[in-house]
Design an enzyme around this catalytic site. Structure first.
Site, mmCIF file in Angstrom:
data_model
loop_
_atom_site.group_PDB
_atom_site.id
_atom_site.type_symbol
_atom_site.label_atom_id
_atom_site.label_comp_id
_atom_site.label_asym_id
_atom_site.label_seq_id
_atom_site.Cartn_x
_atom_site.Cartn_y
_atom_site.Cartn_z
ATOM 1 N N LYS A 35 0.819 -1.212 0.000
ATOM 2 C CA LYS A 35 0.000 0.000 0.000
ATOM 3 C C LYS A 35 0.860 1.273 0.000
ATOM 4 O O LYS A 35 0.383 2.349 -0.305
ATOM 5 C CB LYS A 35 -0.876 -0.039 1.260
ATOM 6 N N THR A 37 2.312 2.712 2.818
ATOM 7 C CA THR A 37 2.015 3.574 3.958
ATOM 8 C C THR A 37 3.314 4.309 4.299
ATOM 9 O O THR A 37 4.331 4.134 3.609
ATOM 10 C CB THR A 37 1.594 2.743 5.186
ATOM 11 N N ASP A 60 -3.952 -2.282 -1.505
ATOM 12 C CA ASP A 60 -4.276 -2.642 -0.119
ATOM 13 C C ASP A 60 -4.645 -4.124 -0.048
ATOM 14 O O ASP A 60 -5.437 -4.596 -0.875
ATOM 15 C CB ASP A 60 -5.472 -1.770 0.303
ATOM 16 N N THR A 135 4.532 -12.458 15.039
ATOM 17 C CA THR A 135 5.451 -11.910 16.036
ATOM 18 C C THR A 135 5.419 -12.674 17.352
ATOM 19 O O THR A 135 4.419 -13.337 17.668
ATOM 20 C CB THR A 135 5.060 -10.430 16.284
ATOM 21 N N ASP A 136 6.485 -12.532 18.128
ATOM 22 C CA ASP A 136 6.503 -13.130 19.472
ATOM 23 C C ASP A 136 5.575 -12.388 20.440
ATOM 24 O O ASP A 136 5.262 -12.896 21.522
ATOM 25 C CB ASP A 136 7.937 -13.174 20.035
ATOM 26 N N GLU A 137 5.163 -11.163 20.061
ATOM 27 C CA GLU A 137 4.374 -10.348 21.005
ATOM 28 C C GLU A 137 3.004 -10.945 21.298
ATOM 29 O O GLU A 137 2.354 -10.557 22.273
ATOM 30 C CB GLU A 137 4.221 -8.913 20.476
ATOM 31 N N TYR A 161 -1.462 -3.628 18.960
ATOM 32 C CA TYR A 161 -0.707 -4.267 17.865
ATOM 33 C C TYR A 161 -0.670 -5.777 18.063
ATOM 34 O O TYR A 161 -1.007 -6.551 17.158
ATOM 35 C CB TYR A 161 0.731 -3.705 17.807
ATOM 36 N N LYS A 165 -2.307 -8.797 15.743
ATOM 37 C CA LYS A 165 -1.529 -9.882 15.138
ATOM 38 C C LYS A 165 -2.038 -11.233 15.636
ATOM 39 O O LYS A 165 -2.120 -12.204 14.868
ATOM 40 C CB LYS A 165 -0.033 -9.722 15.463
ATOM 41 N N ASN A 260 17.166 -3.220 26.954
ATOM 42 C CA ASN A 260 17.252 -2.077 26.032
ATOM 43 C C ASN A 260 18.457 -1.178 26.326
ATOM 44 O O ASN A 260 19.116 -0.698 25.394
ATOM 45 C CB ASN A 260 15.973 -1.235 26.126
#
Ligand code: NAD
Ligand code: DAU
Length: 354
Positions: A35, A37, A60, A135-137, A161, A165, A260
C-alpha cells in the site's frame, strides 16, 4: 512450472530484505503488493525494480477485487504475508489502522487465497503455500525466570498491535483447520538491520546518537528483547516456505536476549567509533523517559522446533550484526533523509513531547 511468490508488504523493512535476498538466491518470480504507507519505501527495492522476475503493485490487502485480479494474472504458487501496521507505540495512540490492516486485511487476503486455492488442480493445490509472518508479542510478557515462548505457549497479547496480530494468527489457523488451506505461521522476535523505519528502537537511537540528540529510553531501560538480524529472519521464512509442514507454526528467534539499555549503550559506543568528533561519549545523551503504557517486560523465543525440524539457526552474531547496521545507517544519508521527512518529524514531535 516455476515459482511465483505474491509478497504482501514487500516495501517495508523485513519484506524488502526478503525480496532482495530471494531475488538473488532463487529463480522465483516475485509480485510485491504494498500500500506504501509511511513505512513502505520503494527505494529499498531500486536494485530490482526493473528486473524481469519482479513486479510491484501498489494496493491494499483489504481490496478483495485487486487481490482476485492479482491471483488471476500472476497465478502465484505461494503468498508470503508481511503487510501489517507494525509499531506498538502507534497502535497505542491509534489502534484503528491496526484492526483494519492486520485483522480485516488479513481476512480479505485469506478469503481470496482460499477461493484461488480452491480453483487449482490437485497438483497445484498440494504445492501451494500461504506463509503468515507474525510476532513473538502474541505470547505476552515473561518474568525474569520464565522459560522462553514455545509454539504451544498460550496467547496473551498486551498491546493493540499484539492483539491484532494474534487475531490474524487465529484466522490463519482456522483457514487451515476448516478449509485445509496449506498455511504456515512464523512468530519471530525483534528484528534489526538495514531499511528499518527509524521509529523503532535501534535505528532511532543510531540516528539520534549521530545527530547528538537525546536518546529516549522508556522506563528503567531494563525491558528485554530477543534480537535477530533481519537477513536471518528472511532465511528462516524461506526455509519454512520450502520445508515447513502446513498447519504448523514455527517460532524464530536470535537466542540473543538483551535489556534495552545495553543495546543503546552499544549503539553509542559504535557511533562514537564510526563517527568520531564529539567531545564526550554519546552515552551522555541517554535520557530515561515516561514508560510505554502496558510495556511488556521481557520476550524470549524458544526456536528449537525450527532448528530440529527444518535445520534453521541464526548465522549472524549480535556483535557483527549491530556493527553492520550502525555502519549502514551512517553511510546511507540519502535513505535517511528520504524517510525522515514531514510525517516522520510530526510523529517524533508528538510522541516524544512531554
Ligand atoms: P514495516 O512496518 O516496516 O512494513 C510494513 C509494510 O506493509 C509497509 O511496506 C507498508 O506499506 C505495508 N502495508 C501496511 N498496510 C498495508 C495494507 N493494508 N496493504 C498492503 N500493504 C500494507 O513492518 P516490518 O517490520 O517489515 O514487519 C513485517 C511483518 O513482520 C509484520 O507483519 C510484522 O508484524 C512482522 N514482524 C516484525 C518484526 C520486527 O521486528 N519488525 C518481528 C516479528 C514479526
Ligand atoms: O518482538 C517483535 C516485535 O518487535 C515486532 O512484532 C514489532 O513489529 C516491532 O516493532 C518490535 O516491537 P517492539 O515494541 O519490541 O520494538 P521497538 O523497537 O518499538 O521497541 C523495542 C524496545 O525498546 C521496547 O522495549 C521499547 C523500547 N523503546 C522503544 C522506542 C521506540 C525505548 O525504550 N525507546 C524508544 O524510543
Amino acid at each position: 512450472m516455476s515459482d511465483t511468490i505474491l509478497v504482501t508488504g514487500g516495501a517495508g523493512f523485513i519484506g524488502s530484505n526478503f525480496i532482495l535476498q530471494r531475488m538473488e538466491a532463487d529463480s522465483c518470480a516475485i509480485v510485491n503488493l504494498d500500500k506504501l504507507t509511511y513505512a513502505g519505501n520503494l527505494r529499498n527495492l531500486e536494485s530490482v525494480a526493473s528486473h524481469p522476475r519482479y513486479e510491484f503493485v501498489q494496493g491494499d490487502i483489504g481490496d478483495s477485487r485487486l487481490i482476485r485480479q492479482l491471483f488471476e494474472k500472476y497465478r502465484p504458487t505461494a503468498v508470503v504475508h508481511f503487510a501489517a501496521e507494525s509499531h506498538v507505540d502507534r497502535s497505542i495512540r491509534g489502534p484503528a489502522d491496526f484492526i483494519a490492516t492486520n485483522i480485516d486485511g488479513t481476512f480479505a487476503l485469506l478469503e481470496e487465497t482460499r477461493a484461488y486455492w480452491g480453483s487449482l488442480d490437485e497438483r497445484q493445490k498440494a504445492r501451494f503455500r500461504l506463509l503468515h509472518v507474525s510476532t513473538d508479542e502474541v505470547y505476552g510478557s515473561l518474568g525474569p525466570g520464565d522459560p522462553p515462548f514455545a509454539e504451544n505457549t498460550q496467547y496473551a497479547p498486551n498491546s493493540p498491535y499484539a492483539a491484532s496480530k494474534a487475531a490474524s494468527d487465529h484466522l490463519v489457523r482456522a483457514y487451515h483447520h476448516t478449509y485445509g488451506l496449506p498455511a504456515l505461521t512464523t512468530n519471530c522476535s525483534n528484528n534489526y538491520g538495514r531499511f528499518q523505519f527509524p521509529e523503532k528502537l535501534i535505528p532511532l537511537m543510531i540516528l539520534n546518537a549521530k545527530e547528538g540528540k537525546p536518546l529516549p529510553v522508556y522506563g528503567d531501560g531494563k525491558n528485554v528483547r530477543d534480537w535477530l538480524y533481519v537477513e536471518d529472519h528472511c532465511t528462516a521464512i524461506a526455509t519454512v516456505l520450502q520445508k515447513g509442514r502446513p498447519g504448523e507454526t514455527y517460532n524464530i528467534g536470535g537466542w540473543n536476549e538483551k535489556p534495552n539499555i545495553e543495546i543503546v549503550q552499544m549503539i553509542c559506543d559504535l557511533v562514537d567509533e564510526m563517527a568520531p568528533g564529539r567531545a564526550s561519549s554519546r552515552r551522555e545523551l541517554i535520557t530515561f523517559v515516561k514508560d510505554r503504557p502496558g510495556h511488556d517486560r521481557r520476550y524470549a523465543m524458544d526456536a528449537r522446533k525450527i532448528e530440529r525440524e527444518l535445520g534453521w539457526r541464526p548465522k549472524e552474531t549480535f556483535e557483527s550484526g549491530i556493527r553492520k547496521t550502525v555502519h549502514w545507517y551512517l553511510e546511507h544519508e540519502d535513505w535517511v533523509r528520504d524517510v525522515t521527512s514531514g510525517s516522520y518529524r510530526q510523529w517524533i514531535a508528538t510522541h516524544y513531547s512531554v
